[in-house]
Write an enzyme that holds these catalytic residues in place. Structure first.
Site, PDB file in Angstrom:
ATOM      1  CG  HIS A 101      -1.725  -1.004   1.702  1.00 21.96           C
ATOM      2  ND1 HIS A 101      -1.524  -2.125   2.060  1.00 21.96           N
ATOM      3  CD2 HIS A 101      -2.924  -1.133   1.323  1.00 21.96           C
ATOM      4  CE1 HIS A 101      -2.400  -2.860   2.505  1.00 21.96           C
ATOM      5  NE2 HIS A 101      -3.483  -2.292   1.745  1.00 21.96           N
ATOM      6  CG  ASP A 104       1.666  -0.750   3.506  1.00 18.56           C
ATOM      7  OD1 ASP A 104       0.863  -0.416   4.326  1.00 18.56           O
ATOM      8  OD2 ASP A 104       1.589  -1.386   2.782  1.00 18.56           O
TER       9      ASP A 104
HETATM   10  C1  XLS Z   1      -7.455  -6.443   4.506  1.00 17.65           C
HETATM   11  C2  XLS Z   1      -7.093  -6.505   3.359  1.00 17.65           C
HETATM   12  C3  XLS Z   1      -5.885  -5.811   2.725  1.00 17.65           C
HETATM   13  C4  XLS Z   1      -5.639  -5.925   1.179  1.00 17.65           C
HETATM   14  C5  XLS Z   1      -4.873  -4.680   0.437  1.00 17.65           C
HETATM   15  O1  XLS Z   1      -8.468  -7.065   5.119  1.00 17.65           O
HETATM   16  O2  XLS Z   1      -6.716  -7.982   2.944  1.00 17.65           O
HETATM   17  O3  XLS Z   1      -4.894  -6.074   3.356  1.00 17.65           O
HETATM   18  O4  XLS Z   1      -5.115  -6.876   1.046  1.00 17.65           O
HETATM   19  O5  XLS Z   1      -5.485  -3.383   0.818  1.00 17.65           O
END
Ligand code: XLS
Ligand code: NI
Ligand code: NI
Length: 437
Positions: A101, A104
């Site tokens: 993301h 992150d």
């Molecule tokens: C959250 C999601 C997230 C997605 C990406 O539950 O799994 O991590 O994979 O935004």
């Protein structure tokens, strides 16, 4: 060059009797199974958010993860410092792909421009690290759920200003994904839903979400990004109800708004179970519309009702998943992304390695078992026979859409009362167990 995990060797295949826990017992990257190497089939990816940013807190307690390389600040320098740690992890794990993301990998700044500048600096460093290590980006995504401004949604917010911020963030994330050679771009809508319908215009929010996704598709065209777009379904958490609640809801939305040709689904195991489905169910629904793209590989806990994002260890689950991946003809742009975190009790950096070794080995086993199941063809044969009564003229006309009720009425009057064959569930479960052992 300093090492961040000095006590961890490069993880290699050492066979089922390996004595070290830092070895693959089943994942042998160059071994050919069903016509391709395991590496090519499985396309493992690690998520930046769990590996580098998850401090292992839970709703009742602070983080426990030991991260000596991280000064816990939100500075750009700290963000840059994490990059060599992550790439050393990928290299030692022999994982080829990663996902991020935007927030992150790089911190929010005091202004939107500063946020974007931080992001550009980090993307520069990632590009360099990818070149040096040969690691690749499976997909990128924008975090439209953590900052308070997105509390009421990003693409489904009631505020035009917030919507514009979200658009600006996705534009940058898409451009960075393109620049880093990303093979896909994911939308997961944690806040794209509602907490109560008392304050929500659902239709208007869905229209806005569709407009947002169309703008993303247009922007991809404009910049020449040819990667695959994915939607990742999840029914709830953090919202009470998320619009992308499961495969069927996503496919309906994509069809209704003329987006299906541009999107596939990124399915996550624990989201399937939160939606009251099995992962196989979600995959079958996606496959039926040729929309299975990629997988967030994890598993939930039967006793805890939220997205526990545990590492996959269940051989049955990995087998079911790999049967369907093989039936699809394998991944193209997608892969197996371990959207999974260690338990709060597993705070040591070495636990990151144990966790991924286990996940990779279980999928290697799942792949081998799935290949054998498909090669033997006994399940397919059973299922084919189960429907074989339709393999006659009348059945074929039903499947071709040329039959009518009058014909079936006439046929039914001319035959004896129907006799059913057994579904043989227990026999098939026994057969599956024969392959697992
Ligand atoms: C959250 C999601 C997230 C997605 C990406 O539950 O799994 O991590 O994979 O935004
Ligand atoms: Ni996910
Ligand atoms: Ni999740």
């Amino acid at each position: 060059m300093s090492e961040y995990f000095p006590n961890i060797p490069k993880i290699k295949y050492e066979g089922p009797n390996a004595s070290s826990p830092f070895a693959f017992r089943h994942y042998n990257p160059d071994e050919v199974v069903a016509g391709k190497t395991m590496r090519e089939h499985l396309r493992f990816a690690a998520p930046y958010w769990h590996v580098m940013r998850n401090e292992l807190s839970d709703p009742f307690g602070a983080g426990t993860a030991v991260m000596p390389w991280d000064d816990k600040s939100d500075s750009l320098q700290n963000a840059l410092n994490r990059i060599p740690v992550f790439f050393e992890f990928l290299e030692k794990m022999d994982i080829d792909y990663y996902c991020w993301h935007d927030r992150d990998i790089s911190p929010e700044g005091a202004t939107l421009q500063e946020t974007h500048d931080n992001f550009d600096a980090v993307v520069d460093a990632l590009e360099k690290a990818q070149k040096e290590t040969g690691r690749k980006l499976l997909w990128g995504t924008a975090c439209l759920f953590a900052h308070p401004r997105y509390a009421q949604g990003g693409a489904t917010t009631p505020s035009l200003d917030v919507y514009s911020y979200a658009a600006s963030q996705v534009k940058k994330a898409l451009e960075a994904t393109h620049r880093l050679g990303g093979e896909g771009y994911t939308f997961w809508g944690g806040r794209e839903g509602y907490s109560t319908l008392l304050n929500t215009d659902m239709k208007r929010e869905l229209d806005h979400l569709a407009a947002f996704l169309h703008m993303a598709v247009d922007h991809a065209k404009k910049i020449g990004f040819k990667g695959q777009f994915y939607i990742e379904p999840k029914p709830r958490e953090p919202s009470t109800h998320q619009y992308d609640s499961d495969s069927a809801a996503c496919l309906n939305f994509l069809r209704e708004y003329d987006l299906l040709e541009h999107f596939k689904l990124n399915l996550e195991t624990n989201h399937a179970t939160l939606a009251g489905h099995t992962m196989q169910h979600e995959m079958e629904v996606a496959l039926g519309s040729d929309a299975l793209g990629s997988i967030d590989a994890n598993q939930g806990d039967e006793l805890i009702g939220w997205d526990t994002d545990q590492f996959p260890t269940d051989i049955y689950l990995a087998t079911h998943i790999m049967v369907l991946v093989l039936k699809m003809g394998g991944f193209t742009t997608g892969g197996l992304n371990f959207d999974a975190k260690r338990r709060r009790e597993s705070h040591d950096p070495s636990d990151l390695f144990h966790a991924h070794v286990g996940g990779m080995d279980v999928f290697a086993r799942g792949l081998k078992i799935a290949a054998k199941i498909l090669e033997d063809g006994r399940f397919d044969e059973f299922v084919g026979n189960r429907y074989s009564s339709f393999n006659v003229e009348l059945g074929k006309s039903i499947e071709a859409g040329t039959c009518d009720f009058d014909k079936l009425h006439e046929y039914a009057l001319g035959i004896d009362s129907p006799l059913l064959e057994s579904g043989r569930q227990e026999m098939l479960e026994n057969l599956l167990n024969d392959y697992i052992v």
